[in-house]
Design an enzyme around this catalytic site. Structure first.
Site, PDB file in Angstrom:
ATOM      1  N   LEU A 237      87.194 150.160  45.507  1.00  0.00           N
ATOM      2  CA  LEU A 237      87.412 151.035  44.351  1.00  0.00           C
ATOM      3  C   LEU A 237      88.912 151.307  44.272  1.00  0.00           C
ATOM      4  O   LEU A 237      89.476 151.880  45.205  1.00  0.00           O
ATOM      5  CB  LEU A 237      86.645 152.345  44.590  1.00  0.00           C
ATOM      6  CG  LEU A 237      86.580 153.352  43.446  1.00  0.00           C
ATOM      7  CD1 LEU A 237      85.581 152.887  42.385  1.00  0.00           C
ATOM      8  CD2 LEU A 237      86.138 154.725  43.970  1.00  0.00           C
ATOM      9  N   HIS A 238      89.569 150.863  43.216  1.00  0.00           N
ATOM     10  CA  HIS A 238      91.013 151.114  43.162  1.00  0.00           C
ATOM     11  C   HIS A 238      91.578 151.254  41.760  1.00  0.00           C
ATOM     12  O   HIS A 238      92.732 151.602  41.601  1.00  0.00           O
ATOM     13  CB  HIS A 238      91.766 149.974  43.870  1.00  0.00           C
ATOM     14  CG  HIS A 238      91.787 148.713  43.062  1.00  0.00           C
ATOM     15  ND1 HIS A 238      90.747 147.816  43.075  1.00  0.00           N
ATOM     16  CD2 HIS A 238      92.711 148.203  42.200  1.00  0.00           C
ATOM     17  CE1 HIS A 238      91.028 146.807  42.266  1.00  0.00           C
ATOM     18  NE2 HIS A 238      92.204 147.013  41.720  1.00  0.00           N
ATOM     19  N   ARG A 239      90.780 150.959  40.735  1.00  0.00           N
ATOM     20  CA  ARG A 239      91.329 150.949  39.379  1.00  0.00           C
ATOM     21  C   ARG A 239      91.878 152.321  38.998  1.00  0.00           C
ATOM     22  O   ARG A 239      91.261 153.341  39.315  1.00  0.00           O
ATOM     23  CB  ARG A 239      90.237 150.631  38.369  1.00  0.00           C
ATOM     24  CG  ARG A 239      89.712 149.270  38.496  1.00  0.00           C
ATOM     25  CD  ARG A 239      90.406 148.351  37.562  1.00  0.00           C
ATOM     26  NE  ARG A 239      89.954 147.014  37.835  1.00  0.00           N
ATOM     27  CZ  ARG A 239      90.515 145.930  37.359  1.00  0.00           C
ATOM     28  NH1 ARG A 239      91.582 146.034  36.584  1.00  0.00           N
ATOM     29  NH2 ARG A 239      90.050 144.763  37.640  1.00  0.00           N
TER      30      ARG A 239
END
Ligand code: UD1
Ligand code: UDP
Length: 384
Positions: A237-239
């Site tokens: 998860l990084h957006r």
């Protein structure tokens, strides 16, 4: 002889550059002096931690960048502006025949703008993707990069159709796959002055096929983490859309906590989210284990060993699809629509439980020869 400048800067771009680098090496092995491709690699420095950058150069045996711009992290405007300014200075010196940009990061946009303002042709690898969500920084980068490019290499048919809707008319081979180095330009030739759209297949599929067979020999991560024979889910998860706004971050973490509470989850965390996730680990639940970002071979082994994937990464959605792992995409939409059609991928908002999809098609993103085709095509077009 032609000179191609490649602009990379973020993790997925080192991965995408690898098959193109290999294809250029193969081309040069067979070529005489006049038929060679000179490869000038420009690293913007958008990513700079060992685990986000150098590790991929080491793993893939990539050449050292010819120019390192050391741009680092900053707001979008500042980072893109610095990339534009510093890339321009390098391109003025190098004067390549063509500039290759990859994907949809700020390095893609800054590099493409620097080139086109010097009247250098731009080739965009991974062109035509659209989420139709303009709040995503990546969507702006893609649209702008596509519309200043002379050559648009699409990973699949849906991307070609998106470009047709935006007015691109010079579509090679009617949008069907132009496969491998031997492919002839055919009808819709690029030399009529209009930007040319090519369905080249996805370079990430090339890398995936190449590395999958090597991963077991190169990575011991499954053994090191004691995961052999264990059931677990893999999370990334990084957006910006999921991490910048705390409410949105807590919504995603809550989904992982409540919907997957029965499953141990391994979370190799991008540095963007590392501090935030550590501070809010209770939002994920105790079944989630945070680790540092891993290398590509480690990632492939974890993918092979896991039961399912939860992610907002573009690359990982496809790698899950190619590995036949069920994937839940932690976003409102995805540009990789083919993975949804086959039901190996589903959006979080539509998730109804883990499922067993049909086998699906292996060739929607080409046959793993996209880079060969791209390199062959560039050579045919720019070697005057
Ligand atoms: C960028 C891309 C995104 C892509 C991702 C791949 C843009 C707009 N976004 O997002 O599309 O999916 O790369 O991984 O270009 N940081 C470090 N060390 C690093 C790199 C970043 O600590 O080596 C931290 C910094 O705090 C930085 C933050 O991560 O501010 C975000 O980095 P940035 O390059 O701006 O965007 P990404 O989230 O990595
Ligand atoms: N990846 C990796 N290590 C990690 C997380 C991801 O090697 O810890 C790989 C992943 O397999 C994929 C690529 O990085 O090939 C995707 O990069 P990322 O998710 O950063 O960017 P995106 O694809 O969303 O642009």
């Amino acid at each position: 002889m032609i000179t191609v400048s490649h602009i990379v800067g973020a993790r997925p771009q080192f991965i995408k550059y690898f098959p193109v680098f290999r294809a250029m090496e193969r081309h040069n092995e067979k070529a005489d002096e006049a038929g060679r491709i000179q490869d000038v690699l420009i690293h913007t420095g958008q990513h700079y931690d060992y685990a986000m950058s150098k590790r991929f150069f080491d793993e893939f045996g990539l050449k050292e960048p010819d120019y390192h711009l050391n741009v680092g992290s900053a707001s979008h405007g500042k980072q893109t502006g610095e990339i534009l300014k510093k890339t321009e200075a390098v391109l003025r010196k190098v004067r390549p025949d063509v500039v290759m940009v990859y994907g949809d990061t700020n390095s893609t946009l800054g590099g493409a703008l620097a080139a086109v303002k010097l009247h250098l042709p731009v080739a965009h690898v991974e062109a035509g993707l659209r989420s139709y969500n303009r709040r995503m920084p990546e969507e702006i980068n893609r649209i702008a990069a596509d519309h200043v490019s002379s050559m648009l290499f699409c990973p699949g048919r849906a991307a070609v159709e998106n470009l047709k809707k935006e007015g691109f008319t010079n579509v090679l081979n009617e949008g069907n796959l132009v496969d491998g180095a031997e492919a002839e330009p055919g009808p819709g030739r690029p030399d009529d002055g209009r930007p040319v759209v090519v369905n080249s297949g996805d370079v990430m599929y090339d890398v995936f096929l190449h590395a999958r067979g090597l991963a077991a020999g190169k990575s011991r991560i499954v053994e090191k983490l004691g995961l052999t024979g264990r059931s677990f889910g893999l999370l990334t998860l990084h957006r910006a859309e999921n991490t910048d706004d705390l409410k949105q971050f807590l919504k995603r973490a809550g989904f992982v906590k409540h919907v997957f509470k029965e499953h141990p989850i391994l979370f190799p965390a991008h540095p963007r989210i590392r501090k935030q996730a550590e501070a809010h680990m209770q939002a994920f639940g105790r079944h989630v284990t945070l680790i540092d970002p891993v290398g590509y071979f480690d990632l492939l082994r974890l993918l092979e060993a896991c039961d399912f994937v939860l992610t907002d990464s573009g690359g990982l959605q496809k790698e899950a699809y190619w590995s036949r792992k069920q994937c839940v995409t932690l976003r409102e939409e995805t540009e990789w629509v083919e993975t949804l059609e086959s039901e190996w991928n589903t959006l979080a908002g539509e998730f109804k439980g883990l499922w067993k999809p049909d086998q699906g098609e292996d060739t929607v993103y080409g046959h793993g020869r996209a880079a060969e085709g791209i390199v062959g095509f560039l050579f045919k077009y720019f070697n005057h």
